[in-house]
Enzyme design. Structure first.
Site, PDB file in Angstrom:
ATOM      1  CG  ASP A  12      -2.055  -0.945   1.169  1.00  0.00           C
ATOM      2  OD1 ASP A  12      -2.234  -1.600   0.130  1.00  0.00           O
ATOM      3  OD2 ASP A  12      -2.796  -1.051   2.168  1.00  0.00           O
ATOM      4  CE  LYS A  39     -11.077  -4.131  -0.981  1.00  0.00           C
ATOM      5  NZ  LYS A  39     -10.824  -2.943  -0.163  1.00  0.00           N
ATOM      6  CB  ALA A  41      -2.601  -9.632   3.368  1.00  0.00           C
ATOM      7  N   GLY A 211     -20.659   1.391   8.055  1.00  0.00           N
ATOM      8  CA  GLY A 211     -19.693   2.419   8.463  1.00  0.00           C
ATOM      9  C   GLY A 211     -19.996   2.990   9.837  1.00  0.00           C
ATOM     10  CB  THR A 237      -7.041   2.327   4.759  1.00  0.00           C
ATOM     11  OG1 THR A 237      -7.092   3.626   4.190  1.00  0.00           O
ATOM     12  CG2 THR A 237      -6.671   1.308   3.698  1.00  0.00           C
ATOM     13  CG  ASP A 241      -9.804  -5.433   4.749  1.00  0.00           C
ATOM     14  OD1 ASP A 241     -10.775  -5.841   4.082  1.00  0.00           O
ATOM     15  OD2 ASP A 241      -8.909  -4.702   4.278  1.00  0.00           O
ATOM     16  CB  SER A 280      -4.554   0.626  11.469  1.00  0.00           C
ATOM     17  OG  SER A 280      -5.347   0.007  10.488  1.00  0.00           O
TER      18      SER A 280
HETATM   19  O1  RIB Z   1      -9.368  -2.779   2.424  1.00  0.00           O
HETATM   20  C1  RIB Z   1      -8.177  -2.049   2.396  1.00  0.00           C
HETATM   21  C2  RIB Z   1      -7.253  -2.608   1.370  1.00  0.00           C
HETATM   22  O2  RIB Z   1      -7.804  -2.450   0.091  1.00  0.00           O
HETATM   23  C3  RIB Z   1      -5.908  -1.937   1.299  1.00  0.00           C
HETATM   24  O3  RIB Z   1      -4.967  -2.481   2.184  1.00  0.00           O
HETATM   25  C4  RIB Z   1      -5.520  -2.054  -0.165  1.00  0.00           C
HETATM   26  O4  RIB Z   1      -4.423  -2.872  -0.403  1.00  0.00           O
HETATM   27  C5  RIB Z   1      -6.766  -2.575  -0.864  1.00  0.00           C
HETATM   28  O5  RIB Z   1      -6.679  -3.901  -1.154  1.00  0.00           O
END
Ligand code: RIB
Length: 292
Positions: A12, A39, A41, A211, A237, A241, A280
């Protein structure tokens, strides 16, 4: 039981910006950082931090060894992460002063999955295992076809036109945001999205993430709502995930759905108070100690 996650691994490139770049504009960024992401990983790291047994499958290029090391950090099984000739996938991420993001991804190695890869990964599956999929690698439709006896969880992110043609009847649990839910259901309002999802995929359950509002879980007629925690967002971000990882880790421990949703909501609230995606994601202790 383990969770097999066949998903993307990205580098990223994150740019802090005053506003998202506009058509024709050249914009100087206010900051730049390089993080591990993807997403897939991110979700594996969240699962592992939440204490679940996770096998991550996916591809990196020769430039991605450090990402594999990062994935191993909490004991994830990375024996099915392959190195291919294409460079590692990457994301260009703008984060504005409100903590919102705008992301471009380049698939690279993530788009080099073969059927042979899938078979090799599924050889590791045992009865009762869960297969987690997102939509940042190729051949997701084949993974769904081949999943057979596994519980399949699908987070159709990022949403593409092709998703509607996947064999979605194989999915046991959908985890969608409003945009993804809208495309799959043809509806706009949360309750309408969930009702349409239940009609279209009657054997599946759906978690709709909203959200700042929170999440709603639907199974048949049943609905469970959990509100989001109100926090100051620095970078959103990876929040989705983080939710997926913590929700599923709790589910794999046999907790009731409300508890699973609450863990996901708390973890993603902590995630948005920090920069980056994988970096994070909070630890289990932090989530357990977070005020509701
Ligand atoms: O969901 C966030 C992720 O979306 C980021 O880490 C980026 O790599 C994209 O895949």
């Amino acid at each position: 039981m383990k969770i097999i996650n066949f998903g993307s691994i990205n580098i990223d490139h994150v740019y802090g910006v005053e506003h998202f770049v506009r058509p024709g504009e050249t914009l100087e960024s206010e900051s730049y950082s390089l993080f591990s992401g993807g997403k897939g990983a991110n979700q594996s790291i969240a699962l592992a931090r939440a204490g679940a047994a996770v096998l991550h499958a996916g591809n990196i290029g020769r430039d991605g060894g450090w990402l594999k090391t990062k994935l191993k950090e909490k004991g994830e099984d990375v024996g099915r992460v392959e190195t291919v000739a294409e460079p590692t996938g990457h994301a260009v991420i703008q984060v504005n002063r409100e903590g919102e993001n705008a992301i471009i991804i380049h698939g690279g190695a993530n788009r080099c999955v073969s059927e042979a890869n899938i078979d090799k990964v599924l050889e590791k599956a045992e009865k009762g295992d869960l297969l987690l999929l997102q939509n940042e690698v190729n051949l997701v439709e084949k993974m769904l076809e081949k999943a057979e006896a596994l519980t399949v969880v699908f987070n159709p992110a990022p949403m593409t036109d092709a998703v509607k043609d996947y064999p979605l009847e194989k999915v046991d649990i959908f985890i969608v945001n409003e945009t993804e839910g809208e495309v799959l259901s043809g509806e706009k309002e949360p309750e309408a999205i969930l009702s349409a999802m239940q009609r279209r995929y009657p054997k599946s359950r759906t978690v709709l993430t909203l959200g700042k509002v929170g999440v709603i879980y639907a199974e048949g007629e049943q609905r469970i709502k959990v509100p989001a925690l109100q926090v100051e967002a620095v970078d959103t971000t990876g929040a989705g995930d983080t939710f997926v990882g913590y929700f599923l880790a709790e589910l794999s421990r046999g907790s009731d759905i409300e508890q699973c949703l609450e863990m996901g909501v708390k973890a993603s609230a902590l995630c948005v108070t920090r920069q980056g995606a994988a970096d994070s994601i909070p630890s289990l202790d932090e989530v357990l100690n977070a005020a509701s």
